[in-house]
Structure formats: C-alpha cells, structure tokens
Design a protein around this motif. Structure first.
Motif, short mmCIF file in Angstrom:
data_model
loop_
_atom_site.label_atom_id
_atom_site.label_comp_id
_atom_site.label_asym_id
_atom_site.label_seq_id
_atom_site.Cartn_x
_atom_site.Cartn_y
_atom_site.Cartn_z
N GLY A 14 -5.12 108.91 88.52
CA GLY A 14 -5.54 107.45 89.85
C GLY A 14 -6.18 108.49 90.38
O GLY A 14 -6.99 108.53 91.88
N ALA A 15 -7.38 109.83 90.22
CA ALA A 15 -7.64 110.86 90.93
C ALA A 15 -9.35 110.01 91.46
O ALA A 15 -10.25 110.38 92.33
CB ALA A 15 -8.00 111.38 91.13
N GLY A 16 -9.93 108.85 90.70
CA GLY A 16 -11.29 108.50 90.30
C GLY A 16 -11.44 109.52 89.69
O GLY A 16 -13.12 109.03 89.55
N LYS A 17 -11.71 109.99 88.59
CA LYS A 17 -12.25 110.37 87.45
C LYS A 17 -13.63 109.02 87.19
O LYS A 17 -14.18 109.33 87.07
CB LYS A 17 -11.63 111.33 86.46
CG LYS A 17 -11.33 112.39 86.35
CD LYS A 17 -10.56 113.17 85.58
CE LYS A 17 -8.88 112.42 84.56
NZ LYS A 17 -8.99 111.55 84.45
N SER A 18 -12.62 108.68 86.10
CA SER A 18 -13.93 107.21 85.46
C SER A 18 -14.43 106.59 86.26
O SER A 18 -15.34 106.55 85.59
CB SER A 18 -12.49 106.53 84.76
OG SER A 18 -11.83 106.64 84.14
N THR A 19 -13.93 106.27 87.51
CA THR A 19 -15.28 105.75 88.70
C THR A 19 -16.27 106.67 89.02
O THR A 19 -17.22 106.54 88.83
CB THR A 19 -14.17 105.31 89.95
OG1 THR A 19 -13.28 104.44 89.25
CG2 THR A 19 -15.30 104.74 90.58
N ILE A 107 -13.94 118.06 89.62
CA ILE A 107 -12.51 118.33 90.22
C ILE A 107 -11.89 116.97 91.26
O ILE A 107 -12.29 117.53 92.43
CB ILE A 107 -12.01 119.41 89.88
CG1 ILE A 107 -12.07 120.60 89.35
CG2 ILE A 107 -10.14 119.19 90.03
CD1 ILE A 107 -11.30 122.25 89.43
N PRO A 108 -11.52 116.01 90.84
CA PRO A 108 -11.59 114.68 91.77
C PRO A 108 -10.41 115.31 92.31
O PRO A 108 -9.60 115.29 92.00
CB PRO A 108 -11.92 113.25 90.99
CG PRO A 108 -12.50 113.69 89.29
CD PRO A 108 -11.92 115.78 89.58
N LEU A 109 -9.89 114.44 93.43
CA LEU A 109 -8.97 114.62 94.44
C LEU A 109 -8.49 114.13 95.56
O LEU A 109 -9.53 113.80 96.01
CB LEU A 109 -8.64 115.91 94.31
CG LEU A 109 -9.01 116.60 95.26
CD1 LEU A 109 -7.98 117.45 96.71
CD2 LEU A 109 -10.13 117.22 95.04
N LYS A 110 -8.36 112.95 95.53
CA LYS A 110 -8.16 112.43 96.76
C LYS A 110 -6.96 113.15 97.29
O LYS A 110 -6.49 113.61 97.41
CB LYS A 110 -6.78 110.70 96.52
CG LYS A 110 -7.91 109.52 95.39
CD LYS A 110 -7.14 108.44 95.23
CE LYS A 110 -5.71 108.82 94.27
NZ LYS A 110 -4.30 107.70 93.93
N ILE A 146 -13.73 115.61 97.01
CA ILE A 146 -12.48 114.58 97.48
C ILE A 146 -13.44 113.24 97.10
O ILE A 146 -13.97 112.59 97.57
CB ILE A 146 -12.46 114.51 99.20
CG1 ILE A 146 -12.33 115.78 99.38
CG2 ILE A 146 -11.88 113.37 99.42
CD1 ILE A 146 -11.70 116.70 101.00
N THR A 147 -12.10 112.22 96.58
CA THR A 147 -12.38 110.67 96.39
C THR A 147 -12.20 109.78 97.24
O THR A 147 -9.91 109.59 97.43
CB THR A 147 -11.87 110.75 94.62
OG1 THR A 147 -10.42 111.24 94.16
CG2 THR A 147 -13.06 111.58 94.10
N MET A 148 -12.00 108.16 96.47
CA MET A 148 -11.45 107.69 98.01
C MET A 148 -10.75 107.46 98.85
O MET A 148 -9.38 107.13 99.39
CB MET A 148 -9.81 107.33 96.49
CG MET A 148 -10.66 107.50 94.96
SD MET A 148 -11.35 105.48 94.73
CE MET A 148 -11.52 105.94 93.14
#
Length: 215
Positions: A14-19, A107-110, A146-148
C-alpha cells in the motif's frame, strides 16, 4: 540497446508502488521512449488494470511473479529504453532477483511509521545484496521516495528530515496524494497521458528529472 532497469520495492504493502510504476512508465511512453513494465506482484495490480486498447496500449506489460524474472528483465532490456519492475509488498526470491538485475531501486514510502519501517527493511535487503558476488563491484543504487503525501505537511517534512539525518538517500520530489491517479487507473491509464499539464503529471515530471540524473 541496453535499457535501464528500475525496480520498485518495499516490504510494506500500500505504499504506492504500482501507481508510481504505471505513471513513470506513462511519462516515458508519452515522450517517445520504449517502455516495458514487469508486474512481479502476485496481486497483479498493473496487469489486471492494463487496457491493451486504451491510452497506454503501446506499453508492454508482462506478468512475471516467479523467480525467472531476471531472465525476462535481461530479454526486455535489449529491446526497451526502460524496464520497470513492480514487486510484491514483501521479501521473496522474485524481488531479490529483480533487485540484483536493476540499475536503480526505488523504495516508496508514505509518511507513516509502518512505511518507514518497511523502507528500512528494504534498504537493509539492498545492503545484503550489495555484498553478493553479482553486485559487490557494482552496488545497486537506490533512492527512497515519499508517496501519497500532502504538500507541506509537518509529518512528511518530519519523516524526510529523520531519514536524511540518518544518512538515507531520498528523492527531493514526492508523489503527492492526487485523485487523478486512482481515477485514471480505473481505465489502466495515467494523468501523464490524460492530463499532461495537470498537477499529477507535473509531479511525475519532477520525479523523472531526478531519476534521469541518477541513471
């Protein structure tokens, strides 16, 4: 041709990888690059929403959640400028082999404690892989992103400051929370194509500028 390989990985779902993967691919596709996505996530978030007759019809999308992902990467990078690998939100052999075959790990992370923990776990995995015979003389580069996030929020600034103070490498750009991402994903598309002058597309453009520098 030898294309660049970018693998998106984190042990937190749910960290936004696919998006992020879909929109990076759409940006490059939109400016005339040959792009392929390997959906190595068993959930198939990208392949299941890809519309071969839609706005991203010329995007090559292959589902490969098995350990043979490295051979698929090797084959595709001979034909495409960029190969983007979307991995599952956990550590497995597929993720490991994709990372070993990559030019850059994203490496995406909210901005949350759980996402930070997942990002640090993935960073430690990359450190382990960089000690292996395949990568010891050519370590995997990485950047956290940093995502979302909401623009100019205290929590996002706090997470960034803490990680940078500890010496972790982050993109300056962020993938902000925008409704345009899930709206366009319904049809397997991207705001980079459907609204190229909009704020989401501008965010992705800034991310791409940094990625190109690192690659």
């Amino acid at each position: 041709m030898t294309g660049y390989v970018i693998t998106l990985a984190t042990s937190k779902g749910g960290a936004g990888k696919s998006t992020l993967a879909r929109n990076i691919a759409a940006h490059w596709l939109n400016i005339g690059m040959k792009v392929a996505i390997i959906d190595a996530d068993p959930q198939g978030s990208i392949i299941n929403r890809h519309n071969p007759n839609g706005e991203l019809s010329s995007l090559m999308v292959i589902a490969e959640p098995e350990e043979s992902v490295a051979s698929v990467i090797d084959e595709l990078k001979r034909e495409y400028n960029y190969v983007i690998v979307d991995t599952g939100g956990f550590r497995n052999r597929t993720t490991v082999r994709a990372l070993v075959a990559s030019n850059l790990a994203l490496i995406p992370l909210k901005p949350s404690a759980d996402d930070v923990a997942g990002a640090l776990e993935t960073h430690n995995l990359i450190k382990e892989l960089n000690k292996t015979p395949e990568r010891i003389s050519n370590p995997i580069k990485y950047r956290m992103i940093i995502t979302m996030s909401q623009q100019n929020t205290v929590i996002a600034r706090h997470v960034r400051a803490e990680l940078e103070q500890l010496g972790y490498l982050l993109l300056k750009s962020e993938m902000y929370h925008r409704v345009a991402y899930p709206e366009s994903a319904i049809n397997g598309s991207s705001p980079c194509v459907s609204d190229p002058d909009g704020p989401a597309a501008r965010d992705i453009n800034q991310i791409i500028k940094e990625l190109v520098d690192y690659l």
